[in-house]
Design a protein around this motif. Structure first.
Motif, PDB file in Angstrom:
ATOM      1  N   THR A 128       7.460 -10.117  -3.579  1.00  0.00           N
ATOM      2  CA  THR A 128       6.451  -9.386  -3.967  1.00  0.00           C
ATOM      3  C   THR A 128       5.196  -9.027  -4.546  1.00  0.00           C
ATOM      4  O   THR A 128       4.802  -8.427  -4.086  1.00  0.00           O
ATOM      5  CB  THR A 128       7.050  -8.420  -5.913  1.00  0.00           C
ATOM      6  N   ILE A 129       4.867 -10.533  -5.170  1.00  0.00           N
ATOM      7  CA  ILE A 129       3.730 -10.808  -5.186  1.00  0.00           C
ATOM      8  C   ILE A 129       3.448 -11.096  -3.148  1.00  0.00           C
ATOM      9  O   ILE A 129       2.076 -10.496  -2.951  1.00  0.00           O
ATOM     10  CB  ILE A 129       3.569 -12.257  -5.439  1.00  0.00           C
ATOM     11  N   SER A 130       3.989 -11.384  -2.686  1.00  0.00           N
ATOM     12  CA  SER A 130       3.313 -11.372  -1.173  1.00  0.00           C
ATOM     13  C   SER A 130       3.126 -10.539  -0.559  1.00  0.00           C
ATOM     14  O   SER A 130       1.843  -9.950   0.224  1.00  0.00           O
ATOM     15  CB  SER A 130       4.761 -12.589  -0.682  1.00  0.00           C
ATOM     16  N   ILE A 131       3.814  -9.732  -0.542  1.00  0.00           N
ATOM     17  CA  ILE A 131       3.491  -8.010   0.030  1.00  0.00           C
ATOM     18  C   ILE A 131       2.518  -7.461  -0.819  1.00  0.00           C
ATOM     19  O   ILE A 131       1.498  -6.948  -0.441  1.00  0.00           O
ATOM     20  CB  ILE A 131       5.099  -7.584   0.014  1.00  0.00           C
ATOM     21  N   PHE A 132       2.943  -6.828  -1.795  1.00  0.00           N
ATOM     22  CA  PHE A 132       1.593  -6.505  -2.947  1.00  0.00           C
ATOM     23  C   PHE A 132       0.109  -6.717  -2.616  1.00  0.00           C
ATOM     24  O   PHE A 132      -0.517  -6.168  -1.813  1.00  0.00           O
ATOM     25  CB  PHE A 132       1.851  -7.241  -4.465  1.00  0.00           C
ATOM     26  N   SER A 133       0.034  -8.408  -2.702  1.00  0.00           N
ATOM     27  CA  SER A 133      -1.287  -9.049  -1.538  1.00  0.00           C
ATOM     28  C   SER A 133      -1.789  -8.781  -0.303  1.00  0.00           C
ATOM     29  O   SER A 133      -2.868  -8.683  -0.130  1.00  0.00           O
ATOM     30  CB  SER A 133      -1.113 -10.511  -2.356  1.00  0.00           C
ATOM     31  N   ALA A 134      -0.587  -8.610   0.099  1.00  0.00           N
ATOM     32  CA  ALA A 134      -0.799  -8.417   1.704  1.00  0.00           C
ATOM     33  C   ALA A 134      -1.199  -7.207   1.869  1.00  0.00           C
ATOM     34  O   ALA A 134      -2.161  -6.946   2.654  1.00  0.00           O
ATOM     35  CB  ALA A 134       0.549  -9.296   2.228  1.00  0.00           C
ATOM     36  N   VAL A 135      -0.437  -6.478   1.263  1.00  0.00           N
ATOM     37  CA  VAL A 135      -1.024  -4.917   2.290  1.00  0.00           C
ATOM     38  C   VAL A 135      -2.293  -4.550   0.972  1.00  0.00           C
ATOM     39  O   VAL A 135      -3.450  -4.056   1.697  1.00  0.00           O
ATOM     40  CB  VAL A 135       0.105  -4.005   0.944  1.00  0.00           C
ATOM     41  N   LEU A 136      -2.470  -5.127  -0.199  1.00  0.00           N
ATOM     42  CA  LEU A 136      -3.977  -5.070  -0.868  1.00  0.00           C
ATOM     43  C   LEU A 136      -4.866  -5.752   0.362  1.00  0.00           C
ATOM     44  O   LEU A 136      -6.118  -5.033   0.244  1.00  0.00           O
ATOM     45  CB  LEU A 136      -3.973  -6.116  -2.300  1.00  0.00           C
ATOM     46  N   ILE A 137      -5.402  -6.639   0.577  1.00  0.00           N
ATOM     47  CA  ILE A 137      -6.053  -7.186   1.700  1.00  0.00           C
ATOM     48  C   ILE A 137      -6.379  -6.436   2.799  1.00  0.00           C
ATOM     49  O   ILE A 137      -6.723  -6.045   3.832  1.00  0.00           O
ATOM     50  CB  ILE A 137      -6.127  -8.897   2.066  1.00  0.00           C
ATOM     51  N   PHE A 138      -4.657  -5.699   3.550  1.00  0.00           N
ATOM     52  CA  PHE A 138      -4.960  -5.864   5.154  1.00  0.00           C
ATOM     53  C   PHE A 138      -5.274  -3.618   4.537  1.00  0.00           C
ATOM     54  O   PHE A 138      -6.498  -3.865   5.662  1.00  0.00           O
ATOM     55  CB  PHE A 138      -3.267  -5.652   5.470  1.00  0.00           C
ATOM     56  N   GLN A 139      -5.316  -2.988   3.197  1.00  0.00           N
ATOM     57  CA  GLN A 139      -5.777  -1.794   3.111  1.00  0.00           C
ATOM     58  C   GLN A 139      -7.848  -1.894   3.208  1.00  0.00           C
ATOM     59  O   GLN A 139      -7.863  -1.354   3.521  1.00  0.00           O
ATOM     60  CB  GLN A 139      -5.206  -1.250   2.191  1.00  0.00           C
ATOM     61  N   GLY A 140      -7.782  -3.185   2.343  1.00  0.00           N
ATOM     62  CA  GLY A 140      -8.962  -3.366   2.291  1.00  0.00           C
ATOM     63  C   GLY A 140     -10.059  -3.361   3.229  1.00  0.00           C
ATOM     64  O   GLY A 140     -10.587  -2.805   3.729  1.00  0.00           O
ATOM     65  N   VAL A 141      -9.051  -4.102   4.973  1.00  0.00           N
ATOM     66  CA  VAL A 141     -10.066  -4.416   5.756  1.00  0.00           C
ATOM     67  C   VAL A 141     -10.085  -3.597   6.112  1.00  0.00           C
ATOM     68  O   VAL A 141     -11.127  -3.146   7.365  1.00  0.00           O
ATOM     69  CB  VAL A 141      -9.371  -5.619   6.574  1.00  0.00           C
ATOM     70  N   ASN A 142      -8.777  -2.889   6.463  1.00  0.00           N
ATOM     71  CA  ASN A 142      -8.562  -1.392   7.408  1.00  0.00           C
ATOM     72  C   ASN A 142      -9.619  -0.494   7.162  1.00  0.00           C
ATOM     73  O   ASN A 142      -9.786   0.371   8.118  1.00  0.00           O
ATOM     74  CB  ASN A 142      -7.004  -1.199   7.719  1.00  0.00           C
ATOM     75  N   GLY A 143      -9.636  -0.206   5.699  1.00  0.00           N
ATOM     76  CA  GLY A 143     -10.527   0.418   5.288  1.00  0.00           C
ATOM     77  C   GLY A 143     -11.840   0.737   6.004  1.00  0.00           C
ATOM     78  O   GLY A 143     -13.156   1.547   6.506  1.00  0.00           O
ATOM     79  N   LEU A 144     -12.735  -1.149   6.361  1.00  0.00           N
ATOM     80  CA  LEU A 144     -13.696  -1.152   6.643  1.00  0.00           C
ATOM     81  C   LEU A 144     -13.844  -0.881   7.994  1.00  0.00           C
ATOM     82  O   LEU A 144     -15.065  -0.267   8.754  1.00  0.00           O
ATOM     83  CB  LEU A 144     -14.436  -2.648   6.726  1.00  0.00           C
ATOM     84  N   VAL A 145     -12.701  -0.947   8.788  1.00  0.00           N
ATOM     85  CA  VAL A 145     -12.492  -0.960  10.387  1.00  0.00           C
ATOM     86  C   VAL A 145     -12.791   0.827  11.119  1.00  0.00           C
ATOM     87  O   VAL A 145     -12.820   1.509  10.993  1.00  0.00           O
ATOM     88  CB  VAL A 145     -11.174  -1.836  11.013  1.00  0.00           C
ATOM     89  N   GLU A 146     -12.014   1.817   9.825  1.00  0.00           N
ATOM     90  CA  GLU A 146     -11.919   3.219   9.858  1.00  0.00           C
ATOM     91  C   GLU A 146     -13.079   3.791   9.645  1.00  0.00           C
ATOM     92  O   GLU A 146     -13.451   4.984   9.858  1.00  0.00           O
ATOM     93  CB  GLU A 146     -11.470   3.571   8.987  1.00  0.00           C
ATOM     94  N   ALA A 147     -13.744   3.000   8.928  1.00  0.00           N
ATOM     95  CA  ALA A 147     -14.965   3.490   8.332  1.00  0.00           C
ATOM     96  C   ALA A 147     -15.786   3.719   9.309  1.00  0.00           C
ATOM     97  O   ALA A 147     -17.402   3.922   9.487  1.00  0.00           O
ATOM     98  CB  ALA A 147     -15.301   3.274   6.805  1.00  0.00           C
ATOM     99  N   TYR A 148     -16.047   2.635   9.906  1.00  0.00           N
ATOM    100  CA  TYR A 148     -17.857   1.378  10.649  1.00  0.00           C
ATOM    101  C   TYR A 148     -16.941   1.503  11.811  1.00  0.00           C
ATOM    102  O   TYR A 148     -17.913   1.963  12.986  1.00  0.00           O
ATOM    103  CB  TYR A 148     -18.037   0.137   9.908  1.00  0.00           C
ATOM    104  N   ILE A 149     -15.592   1.476  12.156  1.00  0.00           N
ATOM    105  CA  ILE A 149     -15.501   1.857  13.653  1.00  0.00           C
ATOM    106  C   ILE A 149     -14.648   3.146  13.808  1.00  0.00           C
ATOM    107  O   ILE A 149     -15.096   3.845  15.432  1.00  0.00           O
ATOM    108  CB  ILE A 149     -14.686   0.611  14.505  1.00  0.00           C
ATOM    109  N   LEU A 150     -13.774   3.815  13.410  1.00  0.00           N
ATOM    110  CA  LEU A 150     -12.921   4.440  13.496  1.00  0.00           C
ATOM    111  C   LEU A 150     -13.414   5.583  13.237  1.00  0.00           C
ATOM    112  O   LEU A 150     -12.820   7.322  13.800  1.00  0.00           O
ATOM    113  CB  LEU A 150     -11.981   4.190  13.033  1.00  0.00           C
TER     114      LEU A 150
END
Length: 592
Positions: A128-150
């Motif tokens: 639970t802790i691993s998936i929670f932290s992993a999704v948070l980090i990926f969503q944060g990075v992916n938000g930058l990708v969507e905002a500035y690239i896509l």
């Protein structure tokens, strides 16, 4: 309402002025007198106030009456207001009660007297802790990708960028694990060759975390690809095997690269390189399970409801509100059917493949978790939340999923009580427990994602994407170190015990249980109590032996270090002796 009744102004015997305003408050037909007294002013102020006109005195009395009315206001008879309940207050209340109950329930489960229940609870918490932290980090990075690239990009560009993003995390996974094991030396980083436990704890922590981040990057890539194909049932289903083949192919390429890197220099694969290879392979199997299961469930949701969700698994509000209870049950039954098929395969098909069998096990276990998650979401939409789709629903969904997950852990613990389970079936149970942890983590991450969206809409100090990334990194930076220090050691101890049990089971089979006439190979030669006692004694002896070996290893390392220091000291003393001899010769020459 408060109605002014009378106002009196008088002087006391001591020359101090007392002012009071009397009100009559009507409530339910009865009259109540309220006296609002003010502290007596100083004597100097008395003379000034006595000089006030009637108009000034009346104005002051009216002002005091208004103040008293405001402070003591109560509704009139027949107009009493009901307490208003805010949705925000309800959401906070549910979160408070649910989080406290959830925390204490987990504390009870991890310290349960039933060993299997405590073991599965620790594993579920870790996942639970691993998936929670992993999704948070990926969503944060992916938000930058969507905002500035896509932003404003075409569909083909989105597919290319998403797959590039996935490959970035795939390569990062290989490199970070190589650095941790010392295969890829980095200046300033100590891989701790002298303490294998610390190295292994670091390796497992980052392998699980980066593996889940890579898995969600793969989910994002193949879910975007699934949006581009024709939205019919057959074509969308084909994306799942395509994802399996693609990630399996990338894994074979990285496996070949790891083998070549391990043989560079000495042409020998040492234990640290072996550890790097094994842990990376296991992590890649988790990536396959996450990505393939998600796109498969996306297709299953299309078959059940007739609508394909978007690449994040979300549906329009009107579609969510239109789901029925039968659709929710049908989605959960799909997951249960796949688990039943996997159980039959484990029981009757003994042949396994090195990489494909663990990947299939992970795919089915995680498919079951996704089906339970989205089925519960549909159930709440059909019964409790027809209109509300915000924070309140996400918190309730997380609590529902948590309770269901704990019930499933209890059922698996009952199944574990059966004697002489095949180790492959136990492995399947462990995969389901890991998937249950992922289920809980995803549920709470969805609630957190809604919370972050609310915060980013309110807080305008930074752009929304940067605010989300900052919150995600701060929360993960708080959770992951505690997970590494306090939870991962328990997980490593549990896994070591499971490996010893599997080895003992295999040695017992190879040791020669001969098949008797009409008797099963699995029939125990001793009573259950005797076998259990002997197994417990053996485990205790093995654990003590392992601890002694580790202590001896540390002693050997310490002795080697002392010997090295002694040699350096002897060399220094010899150098000092040579210098003293030279000085003595020089002194003799000076004296002569």
């Amino acid at each position: 309402k408060c109605v002014p009744f009378s106002a009196e102004v008088g002087a006391s015997a001591g020359g101090r002025l007392a002012r009071r305003t009397v009100f009559r408050r009507r409530r339910g037909g009865a009259a109540a007198l309220i006296v609002c007294a003010m502290p007596p002013p100083a004597p100097e102020l008395v003379r000034r106030r006595l000089a006030y006109s009637r108009g000034a005195a009346a104005a002051q009395a009216a002002w005091l009456g208004t103040l008293a009315a405001a402070l003591s206001f109560t509704p009139a008879a027949g107009a009493e207001e009901e307490p208003q309940v805010s949705e925000v207050n309800v959401g906070i209340s549910v979160m408070l009660l649910g989080s406290i109950g959830f925390m204490m329930a987990l504390f009870e489960l991890t310290h349960c007297y039933r060993k299997a229940m405590a073991k599965y609870s620790w594993k579920a918490i870790s996942a639970t802790i691993s998936i929670f932290s992993a999704v948070l980090i990926f969503q944060g990075v992916n938000g930058l990708v969507e905002a500035y690239i896509l932003e404003g990009a075409g569909e083909r560009t989105k597919v290319i960028v998403s797959f590039t993003h996935m490959l970035f995390w795939f390569v990062s996974l290989q490199a970070v694990l190589a650095i941790i094991t010392g295969v890829l030396p980095v200046k300033g980083f100590d891989p701790r060759f002298d303490d294998h436990e610390i190295m292994e704890a670091r390796l497992k922590t980052f392998a699980i975390l980066l593996g889940h981040i890579t898995g969600f990057a793969a989910i994002n890539a193949f879910a975007i690809l699934q949006q581009q194909v024709p939205p019919d049932r057959l074509t969308t289903f084909l994306v799942a095997p395509l994802a399996w083949v693609a990630i399996y192919g990338v894994g074979r390429i990285t496996d070949s690269i790891r083998e070549r890197v391990a043989l560079i220099g000495d042409n020998i694969k040492d234990k640290h390189e072996e550890l790097w290879d094994d842990e990376t392979e296991e992590t890649e199997d988790d990536v396959v399970g996450l990505a393939v299961s998600f796109v498969f469930v996306q297709s299953a949701r299309l078959c059940v409801s007739g609508t394909l969700p978007n690449d994040e698994g979300e549906e329009p509000r009107n579609i969510v509100a239109a789901h029925t209870l039968s659709q929710a049950i049908a989605l959960v039954l799909i997951g249960l059917f796949l688990v039943f098929c996997e159980a039959l395969r484990v029981l009757y098909i003994k042949k396994t493949f090195k990489r494909l069998t663990p990947q299939m096990k992970n795919i089915i276990a995680m498919t079951f978790s996704w089906c339970v998650f989205f089925g519960t979401d549909w159930y709440l939409a059909a019964t409790l939340f027809h209109q509300e789709q915000g924070m309140m629903k996400q918190v309730t969904l997380a609590l529902y999923v948590t309770v269901l997950a704990l019930m499933m852990i209890f059922l698996l613990e009952l199944l574990q009580d059966f004697r002489h389970l095949d180790h492959t079936l136990e492995s399947a149970i462990r995969a389901i427990v890991n998937a249950i942890g992922i289920l809980i983590g995803v549920a709470w991450e969805k609630a957190f994602d809604v919370a972050v969206a609310e915060v980013t809409q309110t807080v305008q100090i930074l752009p929304a994407q940067w605010t989300k990334l900052l919150l995600s990194v701060c929360l993960a930076g708080t959770v992951v170190p505690a997970w590494y220090r306090h939870i991962m050691p328990n997980i490593m101890m549990i896994e070591a015990e499971e490996e010893r049990e599997i080895e003992q089971s295999e040695e017992h089979k190879e040791g020669g249980i001969e098949e008797g006439a009409g008797e099963s190979l699995a029939k125990p030669l001793l009573s259950d109590n005797t076998v259990a006692d002997e197994a417990a004694q053996l485990r205790q002896a093995l654990e003590e032996h392992r601890k002694r070996v580790e202590a001896l290893g540390k002693e050997v390392a310490r002795v080697d270090e002392l010997e090295r220091k002694n040699r350096e000291l002897e060399e220094s003393i010899a150098g000092f002796g040579t210098e003293l001899g030279d000085l003595q010769k020089l002194a003799d020459k000076l004296l002569h």
